[in-house]
Design a protein around this motif. Sequence first.
Motif, PDB file in Angstrom:
ATOM      1  N   LYS A 194      72.267  79.281  25.272  1.00  0.00           N
ATOM      2  CA  LYS A 194      72.407  80.061  26.669  1.00  0.00           C
ATOM      3  C   LYS A 194      73.969  79.534  26.737  1.00  0.00           C
ATOM      4  CE  LYS A 194      69.514  81.276  30.373  1.00  0.00           C
ATOM      5  NZ  LYS A 194      68.005  80.602  31.321  1.00  0.00           N
ATOM      6  N   GLU A 195      73.854  78.354  27.429  1.00  0.00           N
ATOM      7  CA  GLU A 195      75.504  78.511  27.861  1.00  0.00           C
ATOM      8  C   GLU A 195      76.813  78.972  27.124  1.00  0.00           C
ATOM      9  OE1 GLU A 195      76.811  74.554  29.550  1.00  0.00           O
ATOM     10  OE2 GLU A 195      75.020  73.817  29.751  1.00  0.00           O
ATOM     11  N   GLY A 242      60.982  85.049  38.922  1.00  0.00           N
ATOM     12  CA  GLY A 242      60.836  85.000  37.727  1.00  0.00           C
ATOM     13  C   GLY A 242      60.445  84.436  36.718  1.00  0.00           C
ATOM     14  N   ASN A 243      60.951  84.142  35.664  1.00  0.00           N
ATOM     15  CA  ASN A 243      59.979  84.354  34.293  1.00  0.00           C
ATOM     16  C   ASN A 243      60.396  83.123  33.479  1.00  0.00           C
ATOM     17  OD1 ASN A 243      62.456  86.139  33.908  1.00  0.00           O
ATOM     18  ND2 ASN A 243      61.500  85.632  31.544  1.00  0.00           N
ATOM     19  N   SER A 244      61.334  83.311  33.673  1.00  0.00           N
ATOM     20  CA  SER A 244      61.234  81.644  32.767  1.00  0.00           C
ATOM     21  C   SER A 244      62.331  80.063  33.133  1.00  0.00           C
ATOM     22  CB  SER A 244      63.392  81.587  32.002  1.00  0.00           C
ATOM     23  OG  SER A 244      63.974  80.876  32.671  1.00  0.00           O
ATOM     24  N   ASP A 245      62.524  79.357  33.036  1.00  0.00           N
ATOM     25  CA  ASP A 245      62.886  77.623  32.995  1.00  0.00           C
ATOM     26  C   ASP A 245      63.580  77.872  33.761  1.00  0.00           C
ATOM     27  OD1 ASP A 245      60.299  76.461  32.840  1.00  0.00           O
ATOM     28  OD2 ASP A 245      60.660  75.285  30.752  1.00  0.00           O
ATOM     29  N   GLY A 246      64.608  78.759  33.810  1.00  0.00           N
ATOM     30  CA  GLY A 246      66.101  79.248  34.698  1.00  0.00           C
ATOM     31  C   GLY A 246      65.904  79.539  35.902  1.00  0.00           C
ATOM     32  N   ILE A 288      65.451  82.693  24.140  1.00  0.00           N
ATOM     33  CA  ILE A 288      65.752  83.289  25.743  1.00  0.00           C
ATOM     34  C   ILE A 288      64.588  83.893  25.997  1.00  0.00           C
ATOM     35  CG2 ILE A 288      65.847  86.597  26.321  1.00  0.00           C
ATOM     36  CD1 ILE A 288      68.346  84.989  24.662  1.00  0.00           C
ATOM     37  N   GLY A 289      64.504  83.223  27.967  1.00  0.00           N
ATOM     38  CA  GLY A 289      63.673  83.108  28.774  1.00  0.00           C
ATOM     39  C   GLY A 289      62.479  82.096  28.230  1.00  0.00           C
ATOM     40  N   LYS A 290      62.739  81.441  28.021  1.00  0.00           N
ATOM     41  CA  LYS A 290      62.023  80.330  27.578  1.00  0.00           C
ATOM     42  C   LYS A 290      61.363  79.819  29.208  1.00  0.00           C
ATOM     43  CE  LYS A 290      61.493  75.335  26.243  1.00  0.00           C
ATOM     44  NZ  LYS A 290      62.552  74.280  25.339  1.00  0.00           N
ATOM     45  N   LEU A 291      59.925  79.583  28.970  1.00  0.00           N
ATOM     46  CA  LEU A 291      59.126  79.347  29.542  1.00  0.00           C
ATOM     47  C   LEU A 291      58.249  78.248  29.257  1.00  0.00           C
ATOM     48  CD1 LEU A 291      58.094  79.474  32.824  1.00  0.00           C
ATOM     49  CD2 LEU A 291      56.115  81.343  31.538  1.00  0.00           C
ATOM     50  N   ASP A 292      58.537  76.829  29.879  1.00  0.00           N
ATOM     51  CA  ASP A 292      57.666  75.966  29.171  1.00  0.00           C
ATOM     52  C   ASP A 292      57.567  75.272  30.513  1.00  0.00           C
ATOM     53  OD1 ASP A 292      56.290  73.814  27.575  1.00  0.00           O
ATOM     54  OD2 ASP A 292      58.381  72.958  27.357  1.00  0.00           O
TER      55      ASP A 292
END
Lengths: 320, 320
Positions: B112-113, B249-253, B290-294
């Motif tokens: 991502k970075e 939101g939707n992700s761990d970000g 993309i959009g990792k949700l853990d």
Amino acid sequence: MKLLLMYTLLVGILFGADPLPSWNDGPSKKAITDFVEKVTKDGSADFVKAEDRVAVFDNDGTLWSEQPLYFQAFFAMDRLKAMAPDHPEWKETEPYASLMKGDVKAAAEVGKEKVLKALMDSHGGATQEEFDRIAREWLKTAKHPKTGKLFTEMVFQPMLELLEYLRANGFKTYIVSGGGIEFIRAFAQEVYGIPPEQVVGTVGDLKYEVKDGKPMLVRSGKAVFIDDGPGKPVGIQRFIGKRPIMAFGNSDGDFQMLEWTTSGEGPRFAGIVHHTDEEREWKYDRDSHIGKLDRGLTEGPQRKWTIIDMKTEWSRIYPE
Amino acid sequence: MKLLLMYTLLVGILFGADPLPSWNDGPSKKAITDFVEKVTKDGSADFVKAEDRVAVFDNDGTLWSEQPLYFQAFFAMDRLKAMAPDHPEWKETEPYASLMKGDVKAAAEVGKEKVLKALMDSHGGATQEEFDRIAREWLKTAKHPKTGKLFTEMVFQPMLELLEYLRANGFKTYIVSGGGIEFIRAFAQEVYGIPPEQVVGTVGDLKYEVKDGKPMLVRSGKAVFIDDGPGKPVGIQRFIGKRPIMAFGNSDGDFQMLEWTTSGEGPRFAGIVHHTDEEREWKYDRDSHIGKLDRGLTEGPQRKWTIIDMKTEWSRIYPE
């Protein structure tokens, strides 16, 4: 008092009374009201949609006094003294040593940038919430060494009226200041009617940390953005995302903000508060350590910027 | 269509019709409307003053789709190709090489970075005004490789309704995104009804320059603030200056933004859009580049955050 002011203005608008009672009839008042009338007159060639009526104001020297040193420096002095035990080196470093002694003249002599750096250092070491509490507490009690007033009582009555007048005409009013963004937010809503999200200023580093399950924002004291000089148009774009149509400042640190504002298309207005009143406030311009106004005084009139002569154009300086 | 949506909502509020027609009756819709009703009910213990009704929304994956790669990356690819003659080294450096070939999967694999860095590089070398014009132009014509829709047609209809519903209830709606602040501003007003000053995002370096008497803001392409993960609460404090009461939101970000929002006092709401619909949109969570949700999927329910199941809770995905 704020409610009373709003009421007075509302009555003024409804019944045609003067919306700027602390402004003498003179060139600045006329320039301001002419501008506001033309940009708000539906159907006129100069009409500007409400969403584009953005007005930006410098703070120090424009909305409140700034002598003998930025008011935030008085706050910084008190903070530095409180933090001094953890920073023994400050005793022998300028402007820290002078600031802690209250020798504002000596502090100012090392220059604006170093003073700003010391301000930031004095503003670190706390969470954002703690800092906000400390600043609000200080503003409620600390008094100006010369006038004996609370610092928040040294705001300019004519500018308070101007802020309300512009908002009553659909403008969104912003502060764009070299001062610390969070210091200004601690009083901007109550004193100027300007909410936190409409304050642009010098930005300190913040770090998100979770301690014992409690999230907090910790201030390092490092400045990550200096909202002064050429930084002001950058701050405006970053925070507001559009070019203002009206800008007010008082020093050469505001020059680029006024230049940026007035170089857009369509009707534009720039005003400079000229400190000419040594009796009721202070008198200074080209040679001042604080609020130096040199280039603006020379080029402003050529650029059709309005120079506001505090002594002759303001019937009152501070609220009663 | 936007006017029609506003009209539908207004009628809905006046006559008791459903303000969230694209949300099936289910736990998320109930949680949202219960929350909004209690914080807006004057005199209730959970009442929140309008000025404190701040709701923040992630953009990629929360307000619009983000697969197979952030939409801004498609813009970046086109920009990189246009800028490539000045940067011969890009041909042999990832993710530049893959991005220029349109190989989004390979690009995503470098992380991502690095993708964000390439995005920023592709966004430099122009004045802010030129960039804005280029982005708007692109958004009007570029199409998604899979759906063939304009990217701005891939916004989530249920979220558009939610934005309008919150604003109709006195909320101020903000975007707080890891995406580039100026890229989002190029469509946020028109598509989401969110003005430039309510967009918080990753910030590129800007420099004020005067060329031949014409002032301009020049983009270097360097990121000076990454509004992602722990940067989101920092961005919120910096731009908004108060803690939101509602966050989506939707992700761990987005984890820290939801954590920061819900750890304040009084009523708080956090919602996570869970991408569960491989037919109408995409299905991904713990293992996605993309959009990792853990973490959010594990801890969210324990923290009483609302997990929005796109497949079962949304009757429509995109506007018609």
